[in-house]
Enzyme design. Structure first.
Site, short mmCIF file in Angstrom:
data_model
loop_
_atom_site.label_atom_id
_atom_site.label_comp_id
_atom_site.label_asym_id
_atom_site.label_seq_id
_atom_site.Cartn_x
_atom_site.Cartn_y
_atom_site.Cartn_z
N CYS A 126 0.84 -1.19 0.00
CA CYS A 126 0.00 0.00 0.00
C CYS A 126 0.88 1.25 0.00
O CYS A 126 1.94 1.24 0.61
CB CYS A 126 -0.93 0.00 1.22
SG CYS A 126 -2.42 -0.96 0.90
N PRO A 127 0.46 2.24 -0.72
CA PRO A 127 -0.88 2.44 -1.30
C PRO A 127 -1.02 2.00 -2.76
O PRO A 127 -2.06 2.26 -3.36
CB PRO A 127 -1.07 3.94 -1.18
CG PRO A 127 0.31 4.49 -1.45
CD PRO A 127 1.25 3.48 -0.78
#
Length: 70
Positions: free
Chosen positions: A9-10
């Site tokens: 992530c992201p």
């Protein structure tokens, strides 16, 4: 289908966001290998007119199905 395995992530959320913006699919399948990505993609989906269902496909692999809300 988006294969976001190997990304932390992201990036998986960004990949989903770009696809939704580009093609606004009725349904989108996403593969991830980060539990955090499952939570973040689910949150993104819920905030952008989709429902998200996830299932575990391996030790640390998940498949999410995003479906556009009616």
């Amino acid at each position: 289908m988006i294969d976001a395995r190997g990304f932390s992530c992201p990036m998986p959320v960004v990949m989903v966001q770009k696809e939704v913006k580009k093609s606004a699919p009725d349904q989108l399948e996403v593969l991830v290998d980060d539990p955090c990505a499952v939570e973040n993609i689910t949150r993104f989906a819920n905030n952008n007119g989709y429902t998200a269902a996830s299932r575990k496909t391996g030790d640390e692999e998940f498949a999410l199905t995003l479906t556009k809300k009616a």
